[in-house]
Design a protein around this motif. Structure first.
Motif, PDB file in Angstrom:
ATOM      1  N   MET A   1      35.057  48.212  36.764  1.00 10.17           N
ATOM      2  CA  MET A   1      36.249  48.158  37.610  1.00 10.17           C
ATOM      3  C   MET A   1      37.276  49.200  37.148  1.00 10.17           C
ATOM      4  SD  MET A   1      39.022  45.089  38.136  1.00 10.17           S
ATOM      5  CE  MET A   1      39.492  45.188  36.416  1.00 10.17           C
TER       6      MET A   1
ATOM      7  N   ALA B   1      39.815  38.796  40.094  1.00 11.17           N
ATOM      8  CA  ALA B   1      38.443  38.314  39.944  1.00 11.17           C
ATOM      9  C   ALA B   1      38.103  37.471  41.158  1.00 11.17           C
ATOM     10  CB  ALA B   1      38.292  37.489  38.676  1.00 11.17           C
TER      11      ALA B   1
ATOM     12  N   ARG C   1      33.289  38.041  39.564  1.00 10.13           N
ATOM     13  CA  ARG C   1      33.161  39.501  39.573  1.00 10.13           C
ATOM     14  C   ARG C   1      34.537  40.150  39.719  1.00 10.13           C
ATOM     15  NH1 ARG C   1      29.126  41.066  44.113  1.00 10.13           N
ATOM     16  NH2 ARG C   1      30.292  39.410  45.138  1.00 10.13           N
ATOM     17  N   PRO C   2      34.810  41.167  38.908  1.00 11.69           N
ATOM     18  CA  PRO C   2      36.107  41.840  38.993  1.00 11.69           C
ATOM     19  C   PRO C   2      36.192  42.803  40.177  1.00 11.69           C
ATOM     20  CG  PRO C   2      34.805  42.759  37.192  1.00 11.69           C
ATOM     21  CD  PRO C   2      34.000  41.638  37.788  1.00 11.69           C
ATOM     22  N   TYR C   3      37.403  42.949  40.692  1.00 12.80           N
ATOM     23  CA  TYR C   3      37.717  43.942  41.718  1.00 12.80           C
ATOM     24  C   TYR C   3      39.201  44.239  41.614  1.00 12.80           C
ATOM     25  CZ  TYR C   3      39.766  40.315  44.768  1.00 12.80           C
ATOM     26  OH  TYR C   3      40.553  39.313  45.293  1.00 12.80           O
TER      27      TYR C   3
ATOM     28  N   ASP D   1      33.363  34.112  42.219  1.00 12.88           N
ATOM     29  CA  ASP D   1      32.160  34.116  41.367  1.00 12.88           C
ATOM     30  C   ASP D   1      32.379  34.865  40.052  1.00 12.88           C
ATOM     31  OD1 ASP D   1      32.136  36.792  42.073  1.00 12.88           O
ATOM     32  OD2 ASP D   1      30.246  36.698  43.163  1.00 12.88           O
TER      33      ASP D   1
ATOM     34  N   MET E   1      33.231  44.876  44.754  1.00 18.19           N
ATOM     35  CA  MET E   1      33.062  43.989  43.610  1.00 18.19           C
ATOM     36  C   MET E   1      32.318  44.770  42.530  1.00 18.19           C
ATOM     37  SD  MET E   1      34.421  41.159  44.400  1.00 18.19           S
ATOM     38  CE  MET E   1      35.148  40.617  45.924  1.00 18.19           C
ATOM     39  N   TYR E   2      32.731  44.565  41.300  1.00 19.15           N
ATOM     40  CA  TYR E   2      32.121  45.277  40.179  1.00 19.15           C
ATOM     41  C   TYR E   2      31.354  44.314  39.285  1.00 19.15           C
ATOM     42  CZ  TYR E   2      34.861  49.347  41.461  1.00 19.15           C
ATOM     43  OH  TYR E   2      35.389  50.422  42.145  1.00 19.15           O
ATOM     44  N   SER E   3      30.434  44.881  38.511  1.00 20.57           N
ATOM     45  CA  SER E   3      29.600  44.083  37.611  1.00 20.57           C
ATOM     46  C   SER E   3      30.305  43.760  36.299  1.00 20.57           C
ATOM     47  CB  SER E   3      28.286  44.818  37.320  1.00 20.57           C
ATOM     48  OG  SER E   3      28.573  46.097  36.747  1.00 20.57           O
ATOM     49  N   SER E   4      31.351  44.528  35.971  1.00 22.90           N
ATOM     50  CA  SER E   4      32.070  44.309  34.716  1.00 22.90           C
ATOM     51  C   SER E   4      33.493  44.843  34.842  1.00 22.90           C
ATOM     52  CB  SER E   4      31.361  45.029  33.564  1.00 22.90           C
ATOM     53  OG  SER E   4      31.487  46.437  33.734  1.00 22.90           O
ATOM     54  N   GLU E   5      34.343  44.436  33.904  1.00 20.92           N
ATOM     55  CA  GLU E   5      35.709  44.948  33.898  1.00 20.92           C
ATOM     56  C   GLU E   5      35.725  46.445  33.600  1.00 20.92           C
ATOM     57  OE1 GLU E   5      38.690  42.721  31.828  1.00 20.92           O
ATOM     58  OE2 GLU E   5      38.002  40.820  32.678  1.00 20.92           O
TER      59      GLU E   5
END
Length: 109
Positions: free
Chosen positions: A89, A59, A64-66, A62, A82-86
């Motif tokens: 991801m 994470a 955001r998950p990656y 901020d 960077m993704y908006s949600s798990e």
């Protein structure tokens, strides 16, 4: 089918992006000093992408998950966006697993 696209930056370093069939970048490499080393990095992605334990979920500051993909020696061979949600991801990880093994390689001019 996905593809690896090799680029050379203005400092002479080679990088690759793994792109899904829709053209979206799903994994980005570090810089390599030679094209051959970059191609070895691509082979490492192909070899390691089938093993879920090689994907490290992270994470950003901020939240955001990656994810990063690691080689057998624990070196990072690729980073995701960077993704908006798990869930998003995890879809990215699944896309790398599906696209990397058979992806073509091309050099971008």
């Amino acid at each position: 089918m996905g593809k690896f696209v090799i680029t050379k930056n203005d400092k002479g370093q080679f990088h690759f992006n793994l792109k899904a069939s829709n053209g979206q970048v799903i994994l980005t490499s570090q810089g390599y000093s030679t094209k051959a080393a970059c191609e070895n990095g691509i082979e490492s992605v192909r070899n390691n992408s089938a093993d879920d334990s090689k994907f490290e979920r992270k994470a950003a500051k901020d939240g955001r998950p990656y994810f990063v993909l690691k080689a057998a020696n624990a070196q990072i061979i690729g980073n995701s966006q960077m993704y908006s949600s798990e869930d998003a991801m995890e879809n990215g990880i699944a896309s790398v697993k599906n696209n990397a093994p058979g992806a073509s390689v091309e050099m971008e001019e």
